[in-house]
Motif scaffolding. Sequence first.
Motif, short mmCIF file in Angstrom:
data_model
loop_
_atom_site.label_atom_id
_atom_site.label_comp_id
_atom_site.label_asym_id
_atom_site.label_seq_id
_atom_site.Cartn_x
_atom_site.Cartn_y
_atom_site.Cartn_z
N PHE A 95 0.83 -1.20 0.00
CA PHE A 95 0.00 0.00 0.00
C PHE A 95 0.87 1.26 0.00
O PHE A 95 0.62 2.21 -0.75
N GLU A 96 1.89 1.27 0.86
CA GLU A 96 2.76 2.45 0.95
C GLU A 96 3.43 2.73 -0.39
O GLU A 96 3.56 3.89 -0.81
N GLU A 97 3.84 1.66 -1.07
CA GLU A 97 4.45 1.82 -2.38
C GLU A 97 3.43 2.36 -3.38
O GLU A 97 3.73 3.23 -4.19
N HIS A 98 2.21 1.87 -3.28
CA HIS A 98 1.15 2.28 -4.21
C HIS A 98 0.84 3.78 -4.06
O HIS A 98 0.66 4.48 -5.07
N VAL A 99 0.76 4.26 -2.82
CA VAL A 99 0.40 5.67 -2.62
C VAL A 99 1.61 6.58 -2.51
O VAL A 99 1.47 7.80 -2.54
N GLY A 100 2.80 5.98 -2.34
CA GLY A 100 4.01 6.80 -2.27
C GLY A 100 4.17 7.56 -0.97
O GLY A 100 4.80 8.63 -0.96
N ARG A 101 3.62 7.04 0.13
CA ARG A 101 3.88 7.68 1.42
C ARG A 101 3.78 6.65 2.55
O ARG A 101 3.26 5.55 2.35
N LYS A 102 4.31 7.04 3.71
CA LYS A 102 4.33 6.15 4.86
C LYS A 102 3.02 6.23 5.63
O LYS A 102 2.39 7.29 5.69
N VAL A 103 2.66 5.13 6.23
CA VAL A 103 1.46 5.07 7.06
C VAL A 103 1.88 5.29 8.51
O VAL A 103 2.87 4.71 8.98
N ASP A 104 1.13 6.13 9.24
CA ASP A 104 1.50 6.46 10.62
C ASP A 104 0.88 5.53 11.66
O ASP A 104 1.42 5.36 12.75
N ALA A 105 -0.29 4.97 11.33
CA ALA A 105 -0.96 4.09 12.30
C ALA A 105 -1.99 3.25 11.55
O ALA A 105 -2.43 3.61 10.46
N VAL A 106 -2.36 2.11 12.15
CA VAL A 106 -3.36 1.24 11.53
C VAL A 106 -4.54 1.08 12.48
O VAL A 106 -4.42 1.24 13.70
N VAL A 107 -5.70 0.75 11.89
CA VAL A 107 -6.91 0.56 12.67
C VAL A 107 -7.71 -0.57 12.02
O VAL A 107 -7.57 -0.84 10.83
N SER A 108 -8.54 -1.22 12.83
CA SER A 108 -9.32 -2.37 12.36
C SER A 108 -10.56 -1.94 11.58
O SER A 108 -11.16 -0.91 11.87
N PHE A 109 -10.95 -2.79 10.63
CA PHE A 109 -12.27 -2.67 10.00
C PHE A 109 -13.37 -2.85 11.04
O PHE A 109 -14.38 -2.17 11.06
N GLU A 110 -13.16 -3.91 11.84
CA GLU A 110 -14.23 -4.46 12.66
C GLU A 110 -13.60 -5.21 13.81
O GLU A 110 -12.41 -5.50 13.79
N VAL A 111 -14.41 -5.54 14.81
CA VAL A 111 -13.96 -6.41 15.88
C VAL A 111 -14.10 -7.84 15.37
O VAL A 111 -15.12 -8.20 14.80
N GLY A 112 -13.05 -8.65 15.58
CA GLY A 112 -13.15 -10.04 15.14
C GLY A 112 -11.92 -10.81 15.51
O GLY A 112 -10.85 -10.23 15.71
N GLY A 113 -12.08 -12.12 15.60
CA GLY A 113 -10.96 -12.98 15.97
C GLY A 113 -9.80 -12.80 15.03
O GLY A 113 -8.63 -12.77 15.43
N GLY A 114 -10.10 -12.67 13.75
CA GLY A 114 -9.05 -12.40 12.77
C GLY A 114 -8.81 -10.92 12.60
O GLY A 114 -7.67 -10.44 12.66
N ASN A 115 -9.89 -10.16 12.43
CA ASN A 115 -9.72 -8.76 12.02
C ASN A 115 -9.36 -7.80 13.15
O ASN A 115 -9.03 -6.65 12.89
#
Lengths: 373, 373
Positions: free
Chosen positions: A86-106
């Motif tokens: 993703f970072e390569e695709h948009v050409g910038r660094k990501v500062d933080a991540v967040v979940s779509f949803e609550v879930g055992g996997g996600n």
Amino acid sequence: MKLGRESLDDLSVGAVFLATGGGGDPYVSYLATQRVLDECGPVELLSVDDLDDDAYVVTIGGVGAPSVSLELLPSVNDAAVALETFEEHVGRKVDAVVSFEVGGGNSMIPIIAAAKKNIPVINGDGMGRALPEAQMMTYPIAGVAPTPAIALDYAGNVATFSTDSTATYERHVRNMAQAMGGMIMTVEHPMTGAQLKKSIVPDTISFSIEIGRILREYRGNAQRIFHPLSEAFAKSLYGNLFHLYTGKVVDYASSVVGGYDIGQAVIEAFDSDAPPLTINVKNEYLVARVGEQVVASVPDLITVLDYETSTPINAERLRYGQRVTVYGVGCPEYYRQPNALAVVAPRCFGFDFDFVPIEELVHAHCALNSEFA
Amino acid sequence: MKLGRESLDDLSVGAVFLATGGGGDPYVSYLATQRVLDECGPVELLSVDDLDDDAYVVTIGGVGAPSVSLELLPSVNDAAVALETFEEHVGRKVDAVVSFEVGGGNSMIPIIAAAKKNIPVINGDGMGRALPEAQMMTYPIAGVAPTPAIALDYAGNVATFSTDSTATYERHVRNMAQAMGGMIMTVEHPMTGAQLKKSIVPDTISFSIEIGRILREYRGNAQRIFHPLSEAFAKSLYGNLFHLYTGKVVDYASSVVGGYDIGQAVIEAFDSDAPPLTINVKNEYLVARVGEQVVASVPDLITVLDYETSTPINAERLRYGQRVTVYGVGCPEYYRQPNALAVVAPRCFGFDFDFVPIEELVHAHCALNSEFA
């Protein structure tokens, strides 16, 4: 606040409780997260209040039919590879991540990505539960655009997406998930810290850990567990917990249709002639009916627990003969607003009735059936 | 050599002849190409022999169910927008474009792109006919990788793809075509001039124009048209033309399945009790049988002409009651080699028989049925 491997047991169990049957199986994700935290150390679990308004945040998680992930196991590297792609695709660094949803996997995938990339994971998510489609997240409901976005499959193949509408994006990414083996990892809905603050369902990771702790401490006490759970929910943004049913799974049928797990469970009471409880599934538990009467429906939460151990059971793990307790609880208030109900009400899933809050449904049902409570 | 609007009538008709029922409806593409050539002037139709070995060439065309393009009309700008989106994605300029396949739509799209971008279009294509799947092109058979590739839909939404295998790419792009409305434009299989020289079916644009000219000059002479057509084919890389059947379409059923037009046509002789001719369709005419006996099969070409006007008829235009003449001709020798037959033989489409060249099938059929010729 640091999140280390000592919280993972509770988190994975609590997240499945809130995920209402969906959100992915916790087991492999749990093992992967444990390994990554051992390797990289604890991650920073950041309150959204402490996030810079101009931080660049992305959502990351699995998209597809949860049943597929029982056999098509993710690699521990997928989350970091997806984030780098993703970072390569948009050409910038990501500062933080967040979940779509609550879930055992996600709930786990953003933690893995954060640990591997040494960035924070935000305490919260975009559903406060799990729901099957992207446009049902709080982020797009609040106006966040879905793309730029990327999808990564089990073999390292990549697709990217560009569209303004999350409903369109959902159609695109769902078809790609089907083409890519039924379960993919996506990085999507990039936004600023300011946008996230307006749209997140906050603190659901720490609340999942709390629910997991209660389930662990009261494990095996089916009679006593309701009270502490109920207390925790009453103080949360979900509200009152309701016991909907206890009985045995006498039928569960599901199949992968259009990239989703579509199914129906029937649960019969142990020793009464009460009508059975029926639960409709589209990845998640959507509607619970006692006989013909709806007692809980999406976007409110329906959760199935093992009767003996109080372990929450995902839809793809439901089996004939399981003895279960079914709980329901209200969704965060966010989802009861008209703009959210426009995309998550029962009619959005093809059901021919309007949303009625669980507290009203249960009171109406109790009034009609005195044995129910 | 310049290709101007004066060649478009013949090209669009001749390309449909070679496209064996597929390749897209010519009418809207013809109008769009005419308009673009009026606006931008003639394009350079470059022989592959005159292309630099290190030129950067891409394929461009429509992917989906041809029947969809009868209603979901392309914009005259789509080809240029797709090419520019591709250039942005890969970060370099494209030197020339080439067709996936011969077809009423897919021969025109590269011409539109070339005219709008003022670059040459190569005289030739990657099939020498039309075929329904990407891995059936000569380019991947010769080892050209399918990606980087992009897809553009009617609304300007974009997807990109990254995978090494054209069979995998085909699955990805086909699902995206379904998600994006049934018909998309893709730019894919980028390659060098040297790679193109080793894989192209050469000169099929000029040959389409020649076939179109013959069909125009002999229009309405169903008796006399066979001889000049046959002479033109005998001198080409296709070989001998065979008359397979003349009669009336008594049944044609098709539906969009998995993103393809899947169907079957039944044609009965006007005034003999010969068994009917049956043609199986997957976007293209794949197998022709007189009674139970196969008289032509993919990768050899099967073409259906209007009996009165000799206009070739695409599969999505077949209708009950049409009076038609059916011809067959061998495919370019390239497709009769084992590495090509591995992806285009009848078994690749689910038919339970091996490929037999049309000249052998027709001779065997003639020996059994003296009235046939």
